[in-house]
Design an enzyme around this catalytic site. Structure first.
Site, short mmCIF file in Angstrom:
data_model
loop_
_atom_site.label_atom_id
_atom_site.label_comp_id
_atom_site.label_asym_id
_atom_site.label_seq_id
_atom_site.Cartn_x
_atom_site.Cartn_y
_atom_site.Cartn_z
N ALA A 37 0.83 -1.21 0.00
CA ALA A 37 0.00 0.00 0.00
C ALA A 37 0.87 1.26 0.00
O ALA A 37 0.53 2.26 -0.66
CB ALA A 37 -0.93 0.00 1.21
N TYR A 88 3.94 1.50 -1.25
CA TYR A 88 4.50 1.60 -2.60
C TYR A 88 3.47 2.19 -3.56
O TYR A 88 3.76 3.11 -4.35
CB TYR A 88 4.96 0.23 -3.10
CG TYR A 88 5.56 0.25 -4.49
CD1 TYR A 88 6.94 0.37 -4.66
CD2 TYR A 88 4.76 0.16 -5.62
CE1 TYR A 88 7.50 0.41 -5.93
CE2 TYR A 88 5.32 0.20 -6.90
CZ TYR A 88 6.68 0.33 -7.04
OH TYR A 88 7.22 0.38 -8.30
N LEU A 147 28.10 -21.72 -24.59
CA LEU A 147 29.04 -22.56 -23.85
C LEU A 147 29.08 -23.98 -24.40
O LEU A 147 28.05 -24.52 -24.81
CB LEU A 147 28.64 -22.61 -22.37
CG LEU A 147 28.70 -21.30 -21.59
CD1 LEU A 147 28.24 -21.52 -20.16
CD2 LEU A 147 30.11 -20.72 -21.61
N GLU A 174 28.43 -21.56 -10.96
CA GLU A 174 27.16 -20.85 -10.89
C GLU A 174 26.04 -21.74 -11.40
O GLU A 174 26.26 -22.61 -12.26
CB GLU A 174 27.22 -19.57 -11.74
CG GLU A 174 28.32 -18.60 -11.35
CD GLU A 174 28.55 -17.52 -12.39
OE1 GLU A 174 27.59 -16.80 -12.72
OE2 GLU A 174 29.69 -17.41 -12.89
N LYS A 195 23.07 -22.78 -13.66
CA LYS A 195 22.75 -22.47 -15.06
C LYS A 195 21.24 -22.23 -15.15
O LYS A 195 20.45 -23.18 -15.19
CB LYS A 195 23.19 -23.59 -15.98
CG LYS A 195 23.04 -23.25 -17.46
CD LYS A 195 23.64 -24.35 -18.34
CE LYS A 195 23.53 -23.97 -19.81
NZ LYS A 195 22.12 -23.87 -20.27
N ARG A 205 20.35 -12.44 -27.16
CA ARG A 205 21.63 -12.97 -27.63
C ARG A 205 21.60 -13.16 -29.16
O ARG A 205 22.57 -12.91 -29.85
CB ARG A 205 21.92 -14.31 -26.94
CG ARG A 205 23.21 -14.96 -27.41
CD ARG A 205 23.42 -16.33 -26.77
NE ARG A 205 24.52 -16.99 -27.41
CZ ARG A 205 24.43 -17.70 -28.52
NH1 ARG A 205 23.27 -17.85 -29.12
NH2 ARG A 205 25.50 -18.26 -29.05
N LYS A 264 25.54 -30.18 -17.92
CA LYS A 264 24.09 -30.30 -18.08
C LYS A 264 23.58 -31.45 -17.22
O LYS A 264 24.13 -32.56 -17.23
CB LYS A 264 23.72 -30.57 -19.55
CG LYS A 264 24.17 -29.49 -20.51
CD LYS A 264 23.51 -28.16 -20.26
CE LYS A 264 22.05 -28.14 -20.67
NZ LYS A 264 21.86 -28.07 -22.12
#
Length: 317
Positions: free
Chosen positions: A32, A34, A81, A110, A112, A133, A307
């Site tokens: 509210a 915001y 990659l 990291e 994926k 991309r 993967k």
């Protein structure tokens, strides 16, 4: 008579609220509060349209209808990659790294994210352009649709001119809600969050893109070297200080055993995440070593994507 100083103050307040909520997942005000500030901003903008800039929080709700998407050439190619599917593939990758740069190495690991790779251009700290991309050399201009992703800051914490790369995605909760609505309306369901995210970012009506509640994680800069850092991990830390959203689950690994432990952990825990992942990315952490390894036409030699095996689910015949 509206006060321009108050208008600029409201922009800063709303930007901070969005950062707290969407980037660091730590809301500091009720919805509210915001909404009340946003309504005040909109009234000022209605009275003074000449004050409105592309960085205004009001621009995040969409409303622009595009005629199409223009092509954008990437100054630095957005390479894909190479993939690894098992530990032997990772061991081969590690061996090639050690043969070239020696044994004093570390890998930044990291998650994926299963989404759509995008590039964000900032000029003097202000969001200027966003692109897909594409084929890695040329993508599509989706500036307006990326502006609707509330975790993308319209202004950085510093006046950097920088190109950052990341993965735009649809959280599982947004995907479920979208398909429920489509089912009620008799529309074809999206097969997975990745397709839904890609479809959302290619909408010509930005209001539709805004309604899809997409998110993003940033994971690279076109040239980290220009930021004065020497490692990938330092670069990610700096992205966070600029106000960009970086995935917290990254881990620096000093050898393959630590990499395998990270992979095993997230193979087990991936279903607990609020978004889909389809693997783990390894990056040689030292930027000078990355430069020594170089790239092929398609892929960096200093990074690889492990993967996950395809998930098996029972089905009735």
């Amino acid at each position: 008579m509206a006060d321009k100083k108050r208008y600029e103050e409201l922009i800063n307040i709303l930007d901070q609220y969005s950062y707290d909520y969407y980037v660091i997942d730590n809301p500091t005000v009720e919805d509210a509060e915001y909404d009340q500030k946003m309504q005040e901003l909109l009234k000022i903008e209605e009275a003074h349209p000449e004050w409105v800039t592309p960085e205004s929080p009001s621009k995040r709700v969409g409303g622009e209808v595009l005629e199409g998407f223009t092509k954008v050439a990437h100054d630095t190619p957005m390479l894909s990659l190479a993939n690894a599917f098992n530990r032997d593939d990772l061991a081969d990758f590690d061996r090639r790294i050690r043969d070239k740069v020696g044994d004093d190495i570390a890998y930044m690991c990291e998650l994926k994210i299963d989404g759509l790779a995008v590039s964000l251009q900032y000029e003097n700290g202000k969001y200027k352009q966003g692109a897909t991309r594409g084929d890695g050399t040329v993508g599509e201009d989706i500036t307006a649709n990326l502006r609707t992703i509330r975790s993308i800051p319209m202004k950085l914490q510093k006046d950097f001119s920088i190109e950052v790369r990341g993965e735009a995605f649809m959280p599982k909760r947004s995907f479920q809600k979208l398909n429920e609505i489509r089912e009620e309306e008799g529309q074809m369901l999206f097969a997975n969050p990745r397709n839904a995210a890609a479809g959302s970012l290619r909408q010509l009506d930005t209001k539709i893109a805004a309604s899809r509640n997409l998110d993003i994680f940033l994971y690279a800069v076109a040239d980290f070297g220009e930021m004065g850092v020497t490692t990938h991990s330092e670069g990610l830390d700096m992205l966070e200080t600029l106000g960009l959203k970086v995935n917290k689950e990254r881990r620096l690994c000093n050898n393959l055993e630590e990499v395998y432990a990270y992979i095993d952990e997230w193979t087990e825990k991936r279903a607990e995440l609020a978004y889909d992942i389809d693997g783990i990315v390894l990056k040689l952490n030292d930027l000078e070593q990355q430069r020594q390894m170089g790239t092929t036409v398609k892929s960096p030699r200093w990074s690889i994507a492990y993967k996950f095996p395809a998930e098996e689910v029972p089905t009735k015949l």
